[in-house]
Design an enzyme around this catalytic site. Structure first.
Site, short mmCIF file in Angstrom:
data_model
loop_
_atom_site.label_atom_id
_atom_site.label_comp_id
_atom_site.label_asym_id
_atom_site.label_seq_id
_atom_site.Cartn_x
_atom_site.Cartn_y
_atom_site.Cartn_z
N ARG A 180 0.75 -1.26 0.13
CA ARG A 180 0.11 -0.05 0.06
C ARG A 180 0.80 1.39 0.07
NH1 ARG A 180 -4.27 1.06 4.59
NH2 ARG A 180 -2.49 0.86 6.05
N GLU B 22 -5.12 16.13 9.73
CA GLU B 22 -5.40 15.02 10.51
C GLU B 22 -6.28 15.38 11.77
OE1 GLU B 22 -5.30 11.56 12.45
OE2 GLU B 22 -4.47 12.00 10.36
N GLU C 93 -5.29 8.53 1.89
CA GLU C 93 -5.20 6.85 1.83
C GLU C 93 -6.62 6.73 2.91
OE1 GLU C 93 -5.88 3.82 1.97
OE2 GLU C 93 -4.89 3.30 3.96
N GLU D 49 -14.19 2.03 6.31
CA GLU D 49 -13.77 2.94 7.30
C GLU D 49 -14.54 4.18 7.07
OE1 GLU D 49 -9.47 3.79 7.22
OE2 GLU D 49 -9.06 1.81 7.88
#
Length: 205
Positions: A43, A89, A132, A141
């Protein structure tokens, strides 16, 4: 490696609400979880190759990394020649990302913003969004929703998305494990049937 989430020093946007934190974000503030993701070299390597093989698209461009985590994708973009990278984030991992970016001497290009993408503001539109966001079964997710918000809110017309599309393949399979579970279920149901017959026979109930 730490067993505690990284302590926060500043938050530019809203933190995840309690429900979202409990259900999704709680593990992403831990270094061990970031390490596990980085060790997925297929990945991580795929993103590295995608960015480094397209340096001409990144050179001199403004990039937004949605859910930067350790800051790895933001650093890839900066190394590919981006003039500015905003690394967003939601968790306190943003604190560690700042340290990692400073250690790699990329803090002159990358700005880490702590907060959910839905709550933060940027001083400019971006040319590229990288993220990602994929989970188990591609969508588990549920981070795609945030990437779409980022696209609609911050991406310039004609801008690029990394990744830009995804394909989900499904096929029926036969599994010995599945067969064992089915047999266990049938045996359990049969046992209950015998139990009910005995109760009726002995006690009329």
């Amino acid at each position: 490696m730490t067993s505690e989430p990284i302590a926060s020093s500043m938050t530019e946007g809203a933190a995840p609400d309690a429900t979202d934190f409990a259900n999704y974000f709680c593990t992403y503030g831990y270094l061990y979880h970031q390490k596990e993701m980085l060790e997925d070299h297929k990945r991580t390597g795929a993103y590295y190759q995608a960015v480094m093989s397209n340096k001409r698209q990144f050179a001199g461009k403004v990039v937004l990394d949605v859910g930067t985590g350790s800051g790895i994708l933001a650093m890839f973009a900066a190394k590919a020649g981006a003039s500015k990278v905003y690394a967003v984030e939601a968790t306190t991992m943003a604190v560690a990302a700042r340290k990692l970016i400073e250690h790699n001497k990329l803090d002159n290009v990358i700005t880490v913003i702590q907060g959910t993408i839905e709550s933060i503001e940027l001083p400019e539109k971006v040319d590229i969004i990288i993220s990602e966001w994929m989970g188990y079964f591609l969508l588990r997710e549920s981070m795609l929703d945030s990437v779409i918000v980022a696209r609609d809110k911050f991406l310039k017309p004609g801008g690029a998305m990394y990744p830009s599309h995804a394909t989900l393949y499904m096929a029926p399979i036969q599994s010995a494990t599945g067969q064992r579970r089915q047999a266990d279920f049938e045996n359990s149901v049969e046992d209950w049937g015998e139990f009910m017959d005995a109760m009726r026979s002995f006690y009329s109930v």
